[in-house]
Design a protein around this motif. Sequence first.
Motif, PDB file in Angstrom:
ATOM      1  N   ASN A  64       0.853  -1.200   0.000  1.00 27.56           N
ATOM      2  CA  ASN A  64       0.000   0.000   0.000  1.00 27.56           C
ATOM      3  C   ASN A  64       0.882   1.241   0.000  1.00 27.56           C
ATOM      4  N   PHE A  65       0.501   2.258  -0.771  1.00 26.16           N
ATOM      5  CA  PHE A  65       1.392   3.407  -0.939  1.00 26.16           C
ATOM      6  C   PHE A  65       1.088   4.576  -0.014  1.00 26.16           C
ATOM      7  N   ASP A  66       0.040   4.499   0.785  1.00 27.91           N
ATOM      8  CA  ASP A  66      -0.187   5.501   1.808  1.00 27.91           C
ATOM      9  C   ASP A  66      -1.049   4.898   2.907  1.00 27.91           C
ATOM     10  N   GLU A  67      -1.144   5.608   4.011  1.00 20.17           N
ATOM     11  CA  GLU A  67      -1.992   5.129   5.097  1.00 20.17           C
ATOM     12  C   GLU A  67      -2.376   6.283   6.010  1.00 20.17           C
ATOM     13  N   ILE A  68      -3.616   6.233   6.464  1.00 20.48           N
ATOM     14  CA  ILE A  68      -4.159   7.175   7.440  1.00 20.48           C
ATOM     15  C   ILE A  68      -4.657   6.352   8.608  1.00 20.48           C
ATOM     16  N   SER A  69      -3.988   6.444   9.740  1.00 16.98           N
ATOM     17  CA  SER A  69      -4.400   5.681  10.915  1.00 16.98           C
ATOM     18  C   SER A  69      -5.718   6.210  11.449  1.00 16.98           C
ATOM     19  N   ILE A  70      -6.533   5.297  11.990  1.00 21.09           N
ATOM     20  CA  ILE A  70      -7.846   5.651  12.534  1.00 21.09           C
ATOM     21  C   ILE A  70      -7.863   5.292  14.014  1.00 21.09           C
ATOM     22  N   GLU A  71      -8.310   6.219  14.817  1.00 24.07           N
ATOM     23  CA  GLU A  71      -8.345   6.029  16.261  1.00 24.07           C
ATOM     24  C   GLU A  71      -9.144   4.782  16.623  1.00 24.07           C
ATOM     25  N   GLY A  72      -8.505   3.860  17.357  1.00 22.58           N
ATOM     26  CA  GLY A  72      -9.176   2.663  17.848  1.00 22.58           C
ATOM     27  C   GLY A  72      -9.312   1.535  16.849  1.00 22.58           C
ATOM     28  N   GLU A  73      -8.725   1.663  15.653  1.00 25.74           N
ATOM     29  CA  GLU A  73      -8.854   0.647  14.612  1.00 25.74           C
ATOM     30  C   GLU A  73      -7.514  -0.065  14.371  1.00 25.74           C
ATOM     31  N   GLN A  74      -7.583  -1.378  14.086  1.00 26.61           N
ATOM     32  CA  GLN A  74      -6.366  -2.138  13.788  1.00 26.61           C
ATOM     33  C   GLN A  74      -5.713  -1.661  12.503  1.00 26.61           C
ATOM     34  N   TYR A  75      -6.537  -1.431  11.478  1.00 28.14           N
ATOM     35  CA  TYR A  75      -6.017  -1.005  10.182  1.00 28.14           C
ATOM     36  C   TYR A  75      -6.402   0.444   9.909  1.00 28.14           C
ATOM     37  N   GLY A  76      -5.553   1.105   9.153  1.00 29.51           N
ATOM     38  CA  GLY A  76      -5.847   2.450   8.715  1.00 29.51           C
ATOM     39  C   GLY A  76      -6.826   2.453   7.558  1.00 29.51           C
ATOM     40  N   LEU A  77      -7.117   3.656   7.073  1.00 26.57           N
ATOM     41  CA  LEU A  77      -8.137   3.824   6.051  1.00 26.57           C
ATOM     42  C   LEU A  77      -7.798   3.072   4.771  1.00 26.57           C
TER      43      LEU A  77
END
Length: 236
Positions: A64-77
């Motif tokens: 994956n070429f980018d990632e946005i972490s999400i509060e309380g989630e194992q995986y980002g968007l």
Amino acid sequence: MKLIITSDYEEMSQISAQLVLSKMYSDKRVNLSLTAGSTPARMYEILKDFMADRPYFDNVHFYNFDEISIEGEQYGLTMRSLNEQFYHPCTIKKENIHELNPTNYENYDQKITDDGGLDLILVGIGADGHFCGNLPEYTKFENETYTVMMEEGDKNFKLLHELIGKKPEGATVTFGPRTVLSAKQVVLFANGEHKADIIQKALEGPVTTDVPSSVLKLHPNLVVVLDKEAASKLSK
């Protein structure tokens, strides 16, 4: 640059799927980086028919070429979207998925190099000209994989919060222009009249960080796949 103008979204998706599959049929290891989101949705449906439960694609690895972490989630968007749209439906093995996230981004370019480099990266384009997480106000063309910090209250934080309904957490990580341009092939695709203005600026305007995707036309093996609406303002 090879420009392919298709009649509609369906044909654009079919052509894009063919470009991805053409890499996958190699008898050697293949490293691909594919976008998430709405534009590739139909392409992933097409790829599922070819890929699901096909062990002869075990040579293909994904980044994956980018990632946005999400509060309380194992995986980002991004990873959440890729898992739902592509990785799970196409039964891709966990060991073939190489996750980029805020904990490993500093070593990710070296990992890609050690793995043999990217054979193809497929990207979309934002209405502001961004690609991957390379936004107009943050992009430097010399960047490899890097972070874009987000603070609660800034416009990017607010935009993402509205989009996903949850708070983004920390920084966005993304391939920089240098990482993308290091791939052996870059495919840019877009559809719809709402993309026509930015496609014209990116492909026919100057190379500038005000339109980050304009740098992609410097790649010696760039393929651009558009439907006729997205291509409607090109002069050629």
